[in-house]
Scaffold this active site. Structure first.
Site, PDB file in Angstrom:
ATOM      1  CB  ALA A  24      -1.131   0.051   1.191  1.00  0.00           C
ATOM      2  NE  ARG A  36      -1.977  -4.008   9.167  1.00  0.00           N
ATOM      3  CZ  ARG A  36      -2.558  -4.569   7.925  1.00  0.00           C
ATOM      4  NH1 ARG A  36      -2.119  -4.020   6.996  1.00  0.00           N
ATOM      5  NH2 ARG A  36      -3.228  -5.787   7.605  1.00  0.00           N
ATOM      6  CD  GLN A 101       1.478  -7.279   0.377  1.00  0.00           C
ATOM      7  OE1 GLN A 101       1.081  -7.527   1.528  1.00  0.00           O
ATOM      8  NE2 GLN A 101       2.586  -6.532   0.364  1.00  0.00           N
ATOM      9  CG  HIS A 119      -4.160  -9.174  -1.451  1.00  0.00           C
ATOM     10  ND1 HIS A 119      -3.306  -8.138  -0.669  1.00  0.00           N
ATOM     11  CD2 HIS A 119      -3.994 -10.539  -0.790  1.00  0.00           C
ATOM     12  CE1 HIS A 119      -2.783  -9.145   0.223  1.00  0.00           C
ATOM     13  NE2 HIS A 119      -2.946 -10.424  -0.068  1.00  0.00           N
ATOM     14  CB  CYS A 127     -22.623 -13.073 -10.381  1.00  0.00           C
ATOM     15  SG  CYS A 127     -24.032 -13.811  -9.635  1.00  0.00           S
ATOM     16  CB  CYS A 130     -24.090 -17.382 -12.326  1.00  0.00           C
ATOM     17  SG  CYS A 130     -24.325 -15.765 -13.010  1.00  0.00           S
ATOM     18  CB  CYS A 150     -28.288 -14.962 -12.595  1.00  0.00           C
ATOM     19  SG  CYS A 150     -27.126 -14.821 -10.941  1.00  0.00           S
ATOM     20  CB  THR A 188       4.491  -4.279   1.996  1.00  0.00           C
ATOM     21  OG1 THR A 188       3.678  -5.081   2.688  1.00  0.00           O
ATOM     22  CG2 THR A 188       5.731  -4.777   1.660  1.00  0.00           C
ATOM     23  CG  ASN A 213       8.091   0.975   4.552  1.00  0.00           C
ATOM     24  OD1 ASN A 213       7.548   2.147   5.060  1.00  0.00           O
ATOM     25  ND2 ASN A 213       7.742  -0.092   4.507  1.00  0.00           N
TER      26      ASN A 213
HETATM   27  P1  NAD Z   1      -0.108  -1.531   5.122  1.00  0.00           P
HETATM   28  O1  NAD Z   1      -1.219  -0.646   4.999  1.00  0.00           O
HETATM   29  O2  NAD Z   1      -0.019  -2.448   6.133  1.00  0.00           O
HETATM   30  O3  NAD Z   1       1.272  -0.912   5.187  1.00  0.00           O
HETATM   31  C1  NAD Z   1       1.840   0.485   4.408  1.00  0.00           C
HETATM   32  C2  NAD Z   1       3.295   0.287   4.439  1.00  0.00           C
HETATM   33  O4  NAD Z   1       3.689   1.478   3.607  1.00  0.00           O
HETATM   34  C3  NAD Z   1       4.017   0.508   5.711  1.00  0.00           C
HETATM   35  O5  NAD Z   1       5.014  -0.018   6.035  1.00  0.00           O
HETATM   36  C4  NAD Z   1       4.181   2.135   5.637  1.00  0.00           C
HETATM   37  O6  NAD Z   1       5.365   2.552   6.652  1.00  0.00           O
HETATM   38  C5  NAD Z   1       4.572   2.237   4.476  1.00  0.00           C
HETATM   39  N1  NAD Z   1       4.607   3.675   3.682  1.00  0.00           N
HETATM   40  C6  NAD Z   1       3.530   4.418   4.079  1.00  0.00           C
HETATM   41  N2  NAD Z   1       3.890   5.619   3.092  1.00  0.00           N
HETATM   42  C7  NAD Z   1       4.729   5.494   2.308  1.00  0.00           C
HETATM   43  C8  NAD Z   1       5.312   5.982   1.380  1.00  0.00           C
HETATM   44  N3  NAD Z   1       5.043   7.340   1.002  1.00  0.00           N
HETATM   45  N4  NAD Z   1       6.490   5.427   0.676  1.00  0.00           N
HETATM   46  C9  NAD Z   1       6.799   4.178   1.021  1.00  0.00           C
HETATM   47  N5  NAD Z   1       6.219   3.432   2.045  1.00  0.00           N
HETATM   48  C10 NAD Z   1       5.095   3.976   2.632  1.00  0.00           C
HETATM   49  O7  NAD Z   1       0.036  -2.092   3.633  1.00  0.00           O
HETATM   50  P2  NAD Z   1       0.512  -3.547   2.931  1.00  0.00           P
HETATM   51  O8  NAD Z   1       1.641  -4.032   3.885  1.00  0.00           O
HETATM   52  O9  NAD Z   1       0.647  -3.385   1.600  1.00  0.00           O
HETATM   53  O10 NAD Z   1      -0.701  -4.566   3.270  1.00  0.00           O
HETATM   54  C11 NAD Z   1      -2.101  -4.116   3.665  1.00  0.00           C
HETATM   55  C12 NAD Z   1      -3.042  -4.873   2.729  1.00  0.00           C
HETATM   56  O11 NAD Z   1      -3.793  -3.832   2.242  1.00  0.00           O
HETATM   57  C13 NAD Z   1      -2.678  -5.216   1.280  1.00  0.00           C
HETATM   58  O12 NAD Z   1      -2.878  -6.664   1.179  1.00  0.00           O
HETATM   59  C14 NAD Z   1      -3.322  -4.757   0.249  1.00  0.00           C
HETATM   60  O13 NAD Z   1      -4.067  -5.494  -0.354  1.00  0.00           O
HETATM   61  C15 NAD Z   1      -4.202  -3.732   0.862  1.00  0.00           C
HETATM   62  N6  NAD Z   1      -4.210  -2.345   0.425  1.00  0.00           N
HETATM   63  C16 NAD Z   1      -4.221  -1.929  -0.833  1.00  0.00           C
HETATM   64  C17 NAD Z   1      -4.272  -0.729  -1.046  1.00  0.00           C
HETATM   65  C18 NAD Z   1      -3.983  -0.032  -2.718  1.00  0.00           C
HETATM   66  O14 NAD Z   1      -4.331  -0.864  -3.520  1.00  0.00           O
HETATM   67  N7  NAD Z   1      -3.420   1.052  -2.669  1.00  0.00           N
HETATM   68  C19 NAD Z   1      -4.276   0.268  -0.128  1.00  0.00           C
HETATM   69  C20 NAD Z   1      -4.506  -0.070   1.327  1.00  0.00           C
HETATM   70  C21 NAD Z   1      -4.500  -1.364   1.398  1.00  0.00           C
END
Ligand code: NAD
Length: 251
Positions: A24, A36, A101, A119, A127, A130, A150, A188, A213
């Site tokens: 994310a 988070r 992810q 994910h 659906c 179906c 359906c 992540t 990160n």
């Molecule tokens: P997470 O929300 O748990 O953690 C986000 C991570 O990104 C943290 O480690 C944080 O320190 C870091 N971060 C925050 N801002 C940042 C930046 N500008 N540059 C670099 N790093 C930064 O996310 P996750 O670990 O990917 O897991 C959560 C689940 O949430 C995933 O499975 C995903 O499916 C889903 N998700 C997806 C999205 C999306 O599609 N954009 C958004 C939110 C959550």
């Protein structure tokens, strides 16, 4: 930091197989908050709206929030410099695979072609009765929950809590973890199972781990070899300019 950027660029240039593995954090600078943390989605919304059992029992309640977050809000987002850097690295054969992810489709919008969505994504709906698949853009979300021809209820094509990971990205991720000489983790926490195991698999198969990160994750102390601390867009911009000049130097 600049020394580490150069080290990372050299490793990627020499690597015969590099995988990008994103979460994310890479999309935060596109305006999509992570789940988070302080401003994360779960500080505002209840995660149970993405629980499969809850969705089956309360599709309208779930869909109201899902529409707001994932369609009205995510729908406006555009790829940022980090997504664009990865797409250009793929084009220059510096990235072999992108495993994400994320469900926001921004890697593909940036131009990355080999993207495995661990994910799933928001772009499809299917659906529950179906299994007919629809493009999300073709379905009106004016009346919720959206329904199939359906009469069955449509569910977004991303993985809910309590749902299995799709087979193709799972197998592709295992393959990438076994082939990678460099594994580039971006944005992540490494808290979501089973996706969080992939970087550990890559490390135990001999990959060098580079991590981007804003703060330490579950990987940093355990497996990360080079930690590039900072926001994904800025760090990836620096890394890609170091890389592209390194690639040119090697030409
Ligand atoms: P997470 O929300 O748990 O953690 C986000 C991570 O990104 C943290 O480690 C944080 O320190 C870091 N971060 C925050 N801002 C940042 C930046 N500008 N540059 C670099 N790093 C930064 O996310 P996750 O670990 O990917 O897991 C959560 C689940 O949430 C995933 O499975 C995903 O499916 C889903 N998700 C997806 C999205 C999306 O599609 N954009 C958004 C939110 C959550």
């Amino acid at each position: 930091m600049q020394q580490d950027i150069l080290k990372a660029a050299i490793l990627i240039t020499k690597s015969r197989f590099t995988t990008a593995y994103t979460g994310a954090g890479i999309s935060v600078e596109s305006g999509i908050p992570p789940f988070r943390g302080e401003n994360g989605l779960w500080s505002k919304y209840d995660p149970q709206i993405l629980d499969l059992d809850y969705f089956y029992k309360n599709p309208l309640k779930s869909w109201k929030v899902i529409k707001e977050i994932f369609y009205d809000y995510f729908g406006q987002a555009k790829p940022n410099k980090a997504h664009l850097a990865l797409a250009e690295m793929e084009r220059r054969n510096l990235i072999a695979r992108t495993i994400t992810q994320n469900i926001d489709y921004l890697h593909q919008e940036a131009g990355s072609r080999i993207v495995y969505e661990f994910h799933g994504n928001c772009q499809t709906l299917y659906c529950l009765s179906c299994c007919t698949k629809y493009k999300a853009l073709e379905i009106s979300l004016e009346h919720l929950p959206p329904t199939c021809r359906c009469g069955g209820i449509l569910k977004p094509g991303f993985v809910f809590f309590g749902e299995d990971i799709p087979q193709l990205p799972l197998l592709a991720a295992y393959e990438a973890a076994s082939l990678s000489e460099v594994f580039l983790i971006i944005g992540t926490t490494g808290e979501v199972m089973p996706a969080n195991q992939i970087p550990f698999m890559a490390k135990s198969n001999g990959a060098t781990i580079i991590e981007v990160n804003t703060k330490e994750s579950n990987y940093t102390d355990k497996i990360t070899d080079i930690f590039l601390k900072g926001k994904a867009a800025g760090v990836m911009e620096k890394l890609s300019s170091a890389l592209f000049s390194a690639t040119l130097d090697n030409d």
